[in-house]
Design an enzyme around this catalytic site. Structure first.
Site, PDB file in Angstrom:
ATOM      1  CG  ASP A 174      -2.030  -0.887   1.200  1.00  0.00           C
ATOM      2  OD1 ASP A 174      -2.427  -1.211   0.076  1.00  0.00           O
ATOM      3  OD2 ASP A 174      -2.545  -1.272   2.260  1.00  0.00           O
ATOM      4  CE  LYS A 177      -7.421   5.640  -0.227  1.00  0.00           C
ATOM      5  NZ  LYS A 177      -8.282   6.448   0.602  1.00  0.00           N
ATOM      6  CG  MET A 185      -7.845   7.094   7.744  1.00  0.00           C
ATOM      7  SD  MET A 185      -8.904   5.729   7.243  1.00  0.00           S
ATOM      8  CE  MET A 185      -9.239   4.924   8.777  1.00  0.00           C
TER       9      MET A 185
HETATM   10  N1  SAH Z   1      -3.516  -0.007   9.557  1.00  0.00           N
HETATM   11  C1  SAH Z   1      -2.958   1.279   9.875  1.00  0.00           C
HETATM   12  C2  SAH Z   1      -3.953   2.381   9.729  1.00  0.00           C
HETATM   13  C3  SAH Z   1      -4.434   2.616   8.327  1.00  0.00           C
HETATM   14  S1  SAH Z   1      -5.553   3.951   8.218  1.00  0.00           S
HETATM   15  C4  SAH Z   1      -2.376   1.242  11.273  1.00  0.00           C
HETATM   16  O1  SAH Z   1      -2.591   0.284  12.020  1.00  0.00           O
HETATM   17  O2  SAH Z   1      -1.683   2.199  11.615  1.00  0.00           O
HETATM   18  C5  SAH Z   1      -4.487   5.252   7.731  1.00  0.00           C
HETATM   19  C6  SAH Z   1      -4.330   6.262   8.843  1.00  0.00           C
HETATM   20  O3  SAH Z   1      -3.382   5.814   9.797  1.00  0.00           O
HETATM   21  C7  SAH Z   1      -3.774   7.577   8.361  1.00  0.00           C
HETATM   22  O4  SAH Z   1      -4.799   8.397   7.833  1.00  0.00           O
HETATM   23  C8  SAH Z   1      -3.237   8.164   9.640  1.00  0.00           C
HETATM   24  O5  SAH Z   1      -4.261   8.690  10.432  1.00  0.00           O
HETATM   25  C9  SAH Z   1      -2.716   6.926  10.339  1.00  0.00           C
HETATM   26  N2  SAH Z   1      -1.275   6.744  10.114  1.00  0.00           N
HETATM   27  C10 SAH Z   1      -0.668   5.707   9.532  1.00  0.00           C
HETATM   28  N3  SAH Z   1       0.664   5.850   9.546  1.00  0.00           N
HETATM   29  C11 SAH Z   1       0.920   7.018  10.158  1.00  0.00           C
HETATM   30  C12 SAH Z   1       2.099   7.736  10.489  1.00  0.00           C
HETATM   31  N4  SAH Z   1       3.317   7.272  10.191  1.00  0.00           N
HETATM   32  N5  SAH Z   1       1.978   8.926  11.126  1.00  0.00           N
HETATM   33  C13 SAH Z   1       0.776   9.404  11.452  1.00  0.00           C
HETATM   34  N6  SAH Z   1      -0.379   8.776  11.165  1.00  0.00           N
HETATM   35  C14 SAH Z   1      -0.321   7.594  10.547  1.00  0.00           C
END
Ligand code: SAH
Length: 496
Positions: A249, A271, A384
């Site tokens: 992804d 995306k 998100m």
């Molecule tokens: N499966 C992922 C989440 C996916 S949804 C997990 O467990 O982290 C995607 C959201 O995750 C983004 O919109 C943001 O809010 C958050 N996110 C993922 N990586 C991030 C990062 N390095 N720093 C800040 N927010 C993050």
């Protein structure tokens, strides 16, 4: 190679350890692990050695070393501090052709005790030829973390079927192919995951049918964590490096995709500009199709696959297609960002629990249990939520949360680009205009600690808060530093 590594069978053999100190106790323990019959030769027993003798675990000869003690002895280790005694032990052993090791004296060793990774019945030995025991220990530790204890289970399973494989599969090359397919395929993974019975049944069936080719493929659902490569688990690394195909992804950092084998095919399904490269159904189908072709497919997802990661949807398709799979958890953004921004999510003075909430709009609407979120004492973590940030902050305040509640945005958490914006529900939305995704919003009293516990500065944050940072943990106190928003020490936004 200065020495030939061999593994010595000491089952029931008589061995001497000359010495009674802590090192003697460790060496004796090692020999006992190999089922040797061990006697300590020493006038003085210390700590652990004393306890082992008192417990009847070791034999003890209350004497200094005598040549005649070597009768019927198979191997000798000396840890005595008495140089003269050590030399007598060494000379006597050489005379009789008995392997001897005088601890820390390489010139008086006919064998070396390597660093050991014990995954019995598998054993891994590491040696630097006595040049640097510390280096050997470090390498051993690395191997320890790379090779999980479950390798022991796998080894036991393989041993059980070794004879049968010799009978059923003719030719060394065929047998080698057979075992490789078993170890690297679903059967090996099943055994390592503790499903030995199932693995044994599958292995037996393969042997009965004389199948030497690799199985149908598998899918590994792997959490890649929030960005920093070293947050990847060992399990994730192991599966990733076994994969033939990597499906990844947008949120997976390129450095992690790079850890896959060079020949592995890489397929991007993230995306771009609001468009999915592939829709969810097509991704699930891709995983199924590739696995059916016999490939080991690593499905890499940002953070943890089961936290806002659609891991469940993809698994549904995989299970329906009856394809083997494994799941490697990842550090979710909430854990990663909170740790790297110094926010103890459930500090017991401030929060009873933590909630992970999606701030994603559904059909343009943000539908959240506002009263519940505003009134509870939980720490709230919004994934998100960047696009809905003003609405989230005002929604919480309108429904009863204090406007002064600390609210922190962590942008690109755990990476070199990390930036932490510290504010309150009342003023956060004025500070986030230039924040780019991915970003996480953390709301609650615990977020107040973020300045006090700050330890990690991404390249962007460094200039913003490091100059005033003081080592006693009270946080920045440089009066010249620009702060926007609230101006009390703890909550002010630190931006340049
Ligand atoms: N499966 C992922 C989440 C996916 S949804 C997990 O467990 O982290 C995607 C959201 O995750 C983004 O919109 C943001 O809010 C958050 N996110 C993922 N990586 C991030 C990062 N390095 N720093 C800040 N927010 C993050």
């Amino acid at each position: 190679m200065d020495q030939l590594p061999i593994f010595m069978n000491l089952q029931g053999e008589h061995c001497l350890v000359v010495g009674g100190n802590a090192v003697a106790a460790r060496k004796a323990e090692l020999l006992k692990k190999a089922n040797a019959d061990v006697t300590l030769v020493t006038r003085e027993l210390e700590g652990e050695a004393y306890r082992m003798v008192a417990d009847g675990y070791l034999e003890w000869r209350d004497a200094t070393f005598q040549r005649r003690y070597l009768d019927c002895v198979r191997l000798v280790i000396a840890t005595t501090d008495d140089e003269d005694e050590a030399r007598r032990v060494y000379n006597a052993c050489i005379e009789r052709g008995i392997p001897v090791n005088v601890a820390d004296v390489p010139t008086m060793c006919t064998f070396i005790l390597p660093g050991i990774v014990d995954r019995s019945p598998m054993t891994i030995a590491v040696s630097t030829g006595a040049r640097s025991p510390v280096l050997a220990r470090l390498v051993r530790r690395r191997l320890e973390s790379l090779i999980p204890p479950s390798y022991g289970r796998l080894t036991t399973l393989l041993e059980r079927f070794r004879e049968k494989a010799k009978r059923c599969i003719e030719g060394v090359d065929n047998r080698q192919r057979f075992w490789e397919a078993v170890i690297e395929g679903p059967i090996g993974n099943m055994a390592m995951a503790g499903r030995e019975k199932q693995a044994a049944a599958a292995l037996d069936e393969r042997l009965e049918n004389r199948i030497t080719e690799p199985d149908t493929g598998e899918v590994y659902l792997i959490g890649a964590g929030p960005g920093a490569v070293d947050l990847l688990t060992n399990q994730a690394q192991r599966l990733l490096s076994a994969a033939d195909i990597v499906v990844y992804d947008r949120l997976v950092s390129p450095a992690i995709v790079d850890l896959a084998r060079r020949e592995a095919e890489r397929i991007y399904v993230g995306k771009t500009a609001g468009q999915h490269a592939l829709d969810q159904q097509a991704i699930s189908q891709l995983l199924v199709d590739k696995a059916r072709q016999g490939c080991r497919v690593a499905r890499l997802k940002g953070g943890d696959p089961f936290i806002f990661g659609r891991g469940g949807e993809e698994l549904e398709a995989i299970v329906q297609a009856d394809i083997d799979f494994q799941i490697a958890p990842g550090v979710t953004a909430a854990s990663g960002c909170a740790s790297y921004a110094g926010i103890p999510l459930t500090h017991r003075d401030h929060a009873h629990s933590v909630r992970f909430i999606t701030g994603h709009r559904h059909n343009g609407l943000l539908q959240l249990p506002w009263f519940d979120l505003a009134r509870c004492s939980d720490t709230l973590v919004f994934y998100m939520g960047l696009g809905s940030l003003p609405e989230i902050c005002s929604g919480l305040v309108d429904h009863g949360r204090e406007p002064t509640t600390p609210a922190v945005v962590v942008e690109q958490g755990t990476t070199a680009n990390q930036r932490v914006i510290r504010a309150t529900l009342a003023d956060l939305d004025q500070q986030v205009a230039d924040v780019r995704p991915p970003a996480l919003l953390i709301v609650g009293e615990v977020a107040r600690l973020s300045r006090r516990f700050a330890w990690f500065a991404g390249d962007r944050e460094q200039s913003a808060f490091m100059p005033g940072y003081c080592i006693d943990g009270r946080g920045p106190h440089d009066p010249t530093q620009a702060t926007i928003g609230r101006h009390d020490d703890e909550d002010s936004v630190t931006t340049v």
